[in-house]
Each structure stands twice: as C-alpha cells, then as structure tokens.
Design a protein around this motif. Structure first.
Motif, PDB file in Angstrom:
ATOM      1  N   GLN A  19      -7.240   0.543  -0.581  1.00  0.00           N
ATOM      2  CA  GLN A  19      -7.568  -0.702   0.112  1.00  0.00           C
ATOM      3  C   GLN A  19      -8.802  -0.507   1.001  1.00  0.00           C
ATOM      4  N   ASP A  55      -5.567  -1.671  -5.035  1.00  0.00           N
ATOM      5  CA  ASP A  55      -4.923  -2.150  -3.817  1.00  0.00           C
ATOM      6  C   ASP A  55      -5.797  -3.194  -3.146  1.00  0.00           C
ATOM      7  N   THR A  60       0.835  -1.203   0.000  1.00  0.00           N
ATOM      8  CA  THR A  60       0.000   0.000   0.000  1.00  0.00           C
ATOM      9  C   THR A  60       0.871   1.254   0.000  1.00  0.00           C
TER      10      THR A  60
END
Ligand SMILES: Nc1ncnc2c1ncn2[C@@H]1O[C@H](COP(=O)(O)OP(=O)(O)OP(=O)(O)O)[C@@H](O)[C@H]1O
Ligand SMILES: [Mg+2]
Length: 596
Positions: free
Chosen positions: A421, A502, A380
């Motif tokens: 994410q 992500d 990330t």
C-alpha cells in the motif's frame, strides 16, 4: 550469512578479525616492531656523537652521525610499512562489519524495524562501525606502539644507568591504577554519548524525510526546538566524555615530569664528577622524554578501545537479534494451487488487539479475489501475513495445503508478487526500479512492456533520460499516481503466479485500471491464469472479481460475487449505493471506504 557465521565475531570481535586477516595485521605489527626498535637506537647515535665531541675524536663523530642517519632512514621505511598494512587491516575490518550488519538488516522482518528508528540503524552502520575500526586499527596500533617502546627503552635506560632508571620511573607503578580508574569512568560515558548521537541521527533522518509534512503543518519551529534539545543532550554527553578524556594525557605527562626533575637532581652530580659521560646524560634525557609518549599512548589507546567496545556492544546486539520469520522452510512449490487461511488469528508485535480475528478463506489458482472493508479492517494485515512478513501460528496460513513456514522463502517470493500500500521507489533509474524483482536486469523490452500495461510508457518517454532517468533525491520526481503505476509495473513484469495489489489502483484512472486488471488475468508462463488478490476501497475495481471478500474488524463478514453480495450483504449493498451516486474519482475512495 547466518547467525552462526557471526558467532565467533559476537563472542571475540578482536580475535575474530585478527584471524580473518592475519597477514595485514602481522605485517603491520612487524613493521611497527622494527620502527620502534630502530627508533629507540637513534639517541645512542647521538650519544656516540656527543662523546666523540667531548673526546675530540673526529672519526667516532662521523661514525655517530652515520649511525644516526642510517637508523632514521630505516625508521622512515618501516614507518611507511606499518601505516600501509594497518590501514589495509582496519579498513577491511570496517568493510566486513558493514556487510554483516547489512545482511542482518535484510534478514530481520518488519517487527524489528517497527521498534528500531532508521536513523539509529544508520548511526550503527556509520558511527559505530567507525569507532570499532578506530579501536581495532589505530587503537590497537597505539597500544602495541606503547608496549614495544617501553620494552625497548627500559633495557637501554637500565644499561645506561640502572640507578637513574629507577629514580626517574618511580611513578610508573601508579599508572595502571590511574588507568583503571579512568577506564571505568569513561566506558559508561561513551555508551551514553553514542546513544545520544544515534538519537540525533534518527531525528535528523525523520526531519529530512518528513520535511513536506513539517512545512505543511508549519512545524519548523517546534521541530527545531526538539532537534535542538537532542543535539544539546549529545553535546552534554560529549562534554562528559571530554572531561575524563582530557585527564588521560596530563596524568601520564605529570608522571614523566617527575622523571625529568629526578634526572636533573640525581644525574647532574654524576656527570660533573665524571662518573657518567655527557653523551649518556643527553641520551638518557632523550629516553625520559620519549617515555612521555608510551604512557600517554596507553591512555589514548585505552580510550579508543573503550569507545570501540561501547560501539561493538551495540553492533553485537543487532547481530545477535534473531528474526521472527526465519527461513527454515525446506519445501519448494513449483505450481500454485491454493492459499488458505485457517482460523487465522494475528496481532502485531506489542499490540493488544488482534488485527485478524479468526479469518478462514481458501483462494484457488486462477481466481481473482477482491477484498473490501473499512479502514483498519485487516486487509493489509492479511496480505502481509500471506507474504510472510510477520509470523503466524503454524497451520493457520497454508500454501498448497502446506503450512507457510515449511516453505522456502525463495520459493514463496517467486510465487507471490506483493504491491504494498505504501509506494516505495529507490534512488535508481526507472528501468532498475521496475526490474527490482530480478537478480539480473531482464532487458529494456520487458520493462517497456510492463510499463505499457500500466499506461505509463508515454509519460516515461517524455522524461529526459527516459527509462534511464534517475528517481529520487538526485533525480526526477514523479507524481503519486505515476509512482503507484511504476510499483504495479514492478509486479507485472515478474509474471508471478499470485499477484497481490494492496489498494494499488486508488490513484489510477478507470481506463488504466481496466487494462491492468485484464492483463493480470492473462496467462502466466505455465499456461494457467494468474491468481489475483485485489484490495480496494472502490467497488468498481472489484466488481468483476470471481469472489469479493468483505472484511470488518479483523473478520470476514461475507464472501460472494458482486451480484450475490448485493443480495446477501447489507454493508456491501450500502457501499454500492453510496459509490454509484458518487463519481469515481481517485482520492475520494478512502473516504467512501471509511463510511462502510
Ligand atoms: N504495524 C502495525 N503495528 C500495530 N498495529 C497495526 C500495524 N498495522 C496495522 N495495525 C492495526 O491492525 C489493524 C488492521 O490494520 P490494516 O492495516 O490491516 O487495515 P486495512 O484494512 O489495510 O486498512 P486501510 O484500508 O486503512 O489500509 C488496525 O487496527 C491497525 O491499527
Ligand atoms: Mg491497508
């Protein structure tokens, strides 16, 4: 709005806003001036009427009554004027300030938000803006009101009787000293009160957002106890303010009470001896009574202004906060060629360990790159740095060979689409959420097309309101997987040259995943393929990538195709063996990844 345009405000907030909206302020002040001027003349009307009664003069009595009524009517007219214009003035100030705060919030990067609780920022935008508005509007008005009244009443009192005036107002010179003492005491207390209030808002906001977690862990009582403590601290801070605040009015009124006693003591013999008329005595009595307000008003205005000043100190701090990722780049990029990480070292603000520890990698246009690695490997972080959410050393992240900070933010954001994410949807319609990346709504057709690709279109159509259905607090709630697919659709619709996902396919079934990855490889507007960076814990997702990057502890452990890595990278081989024995079920993937 750059920091420069806030410079005048930061230095002299009151002056800045008087200059920004001079008309409303001037008209408000002029109306107030007229109201006070006429209002202080009304006791004279009363004086004429009473003197006419004692002289048994009917025509003078009528004149006195007419004067009194006429003055009152004009006072009402001008009172409306100042209320109206001052209202406009301070509400426009609050609006401008909210917008400036909001703009600054949009400029500041993640490192700022990491250290500022959301509730505190909310409190700044509501409570602090409001108390500044109260200071510059009602506070300022009350102060002017007091000054005008004093300036008008004093000469009239002197005209009626200079002797009575100095005797009744003998305590006035002590006022500024008392005011100064109270002002100093209250300022610090106001600041603490506002700090405590913002702690309360911050915690309330966290509790409301995290209510599911709290219930899941049966932490209601604990949370209540900690909220209770914060709220109590706020109450104590309010009481400390109230202790001083409550002293303002009584101390000013006490001084005026002495005035009354003095008037009765020295004034009545003059009236009885016929040196001063009864009308003058009554009018004077009325003026002494009216002096209560200006003195109390000065106290009130000072306390409002102090509160506003304390709030503005907090607002100023935010407005003066510089972003660590300024948009100073001048280069524009039309066509993406390469994204290069060159011996990239990166650590989060305040963190001791490096999240990225010497990463070197070049990604070329049209490539599909897979990134895999255990939790906390830096996947990330790498995407966040590429999206320029955090600053890095110049020359360590380059787009088309140019260091990322030299490129315009608008250019970068049109090149890259980054699906984070953490899934985040706004309390808006489904269609608006998907079309987030457009300044103008692109129409329903492309929205539908992108939701078809992520295989959520039929589910949307079954929701009442379909694409127009509202999400969030006052609307429908979607499942975790549905939310995830909507955020992918949000990136697909933009057709950016580089798409970064992500771990965005973790809650997507195999068929949908195939549809999405093959669609991502399709040509963009310019004719060449999209460049795709896919972070995943699931090897099946990454298998067909041109190259797969294996990350571990902030470093790149190996790079190659699926087949190559099976040959060369032990970690990858191990991971592959583990996953080929396990059915590919969303939810298990993180666990598998963590065993890497
Ligand atoms: N906002 C942050 N502030 C400080 N440290 C952070 C922050 N975010 C991540 N880290 C740290 O940086 C390192 C890399 O984290 P990163 O989020 O990039 O890992 P990841 O590979 O994406 O993991 P995952 O598979 O769990 O998503 C970790 O050690 C993590 O603790
Ligand atoms: Mg991650």
């Amino acid at each position: 709005m750059s920091l420069d345009s806030d410079a005048g405000l930061i230095a002299r907030p009151f002056r800045f806003y008087f200059r920004m909206n001079p008309r409303a302020f001037a008209l408000g002040s002029a109306s107030l001036f007229m109201t006070n001027l006429l209002d202080v003349l009304t006791p004279l009307g009363m004086k004429f009427a009473i003197d006419a009664v004692t002289a048994r003069d009917n025509s003078k009595l009528l004149e006195g009554i007419a004067m009194y009524m006429g003055l009152m009517l004009f006072v009402a007219f001008f009172r409306y004027g100042w209320r109206y214009f001052f209202g406009r003035f301070h509400h426009s100030v609050a609006h401008d300030l909210r917008i400036r705060i909001f703009r600054r919030l949009t400029v500041l990067g993640p490192s700022f938000y990491q250290r500022s609780p959301v509730g505190q920022l909310m409190s700044l935008m509501t409570n602090d803006v409001n108390s500044f508005r109260m200071a510059i509007g009602p506070g300022m008005l009350t102060m002017l009101d007091a000054i005008f009244l004093l300036a008008f009443i004093l000469p009239i009192m002197c005209w009626l009787s200079f002797d009575w005036t100095w005797k009744t107002l003998i305590f006035v010179p002590f006022m500024p000293i008392i005011m100064k003492k109270l002002e100093t005491a209250i300022h610090e207390r106001y600041r603490i009160e506002q700090d405590r209030l913002s702690d309360v808002s911050a915690r309330a906001q966290e509790i409301v957002s995290g209510v599911r977690v709290i219930k899941g862990f049966a932490q209601e009582e604990n949370q209540l106890a900690s909220f209770n403590r914060l709220s109590k601290e706020y109450e104590v801070a309010c009481n400390r303010v109230a202790k001083i605040d409550a002293l303002f009015s009584p101390s000013f009124q006490t001084a005026t009470i002495f005035g009354f006693v003095a008037l009765l003591w020295w004034g009545t013999p003059d009236v009885m001896a016929g040196r001063v008329t009864l009308g003058s005595f009554v009018a004077f009595y009325e003026y002494v009574r009216r002096m209560v307000w200006p003195f109390s008003a000065i106290g009130l205005a000072i306390s409002m202004m102090e509160q506003g000043r304390a709030s503005f100190d907090r607002i100023r701090e935010l407005l003066a906060t510089e972003t660590d990722i300024p948009d100073t780049g001048t280069e524009s990029i039309e066509r993406f060629e390469t994204l290069e990480f060159r011996d990239l070292h990166f650590s989060y603000p305040g963190a001791i360990a490096e999240a990225l520890n010497g990463v070197s990698l070049t990604i070329r246009a049209g490539e599909t790159i897979g990134i895999v690695g255990p939790v906390g490997a830096g996947k990330t972080s790498l995407l966040q740095v590429a999206a320029r959410l955090f600053p890095v050393n110049p020359g360590s992240v380059l787009v088309n060979g140019r260091s990322i900070e030299t490129i315009k933010r608008s250019s970068l954001s049109s090149l890259f689409s980054y699906v984070t994410q953490d899934v985040f949807l706004f309390s808006d319609t489904i269609a608006e959420n998907v079309a987030l990346g457009f300044s103008d709504f692109p129409g329903l057709e492309p929205v539908q097309e992108s939701t078809r690709v992520v295989n959520i279109d039929t589910e949307i159509q079954s929701i009442p309101g379909s694409y127009g259905a509202y999400l969030g607090e006052r609307g429908v709630n979607l499942s975790g997987g549905q939310k995830q697919r909507l955020t992918i659709a949000r990136a697909m619709i933009r057709r950016s040259q580089v798409v970064m996902l992500d771990d965005s396919l973790s809650a997507v079934d195999g068929r949908t995943e195939k549809m999405i990855t093959s669609e991502l490889r399709r040509a963009t507007g310019g004719g060449s393929s999209q460049t795709v960076i896919l972070v995943s814990h699931r090897l099946a997702t990454l298998k067909h990538a041109d190259r797969i990057v294996v990350m571990n502890q902030g470093r790149i452990e190996a790079v190659g195709s699926h087949a190559e890595l099976l040959e060369t990278c032990a970690t990858y081989r191990e991971l592959n063996e583990m996953q080929s024995n396990t059915p590919s079920v969303p939810g298990e993937t993180a666990l598998i990844g963590s065993q890497l």
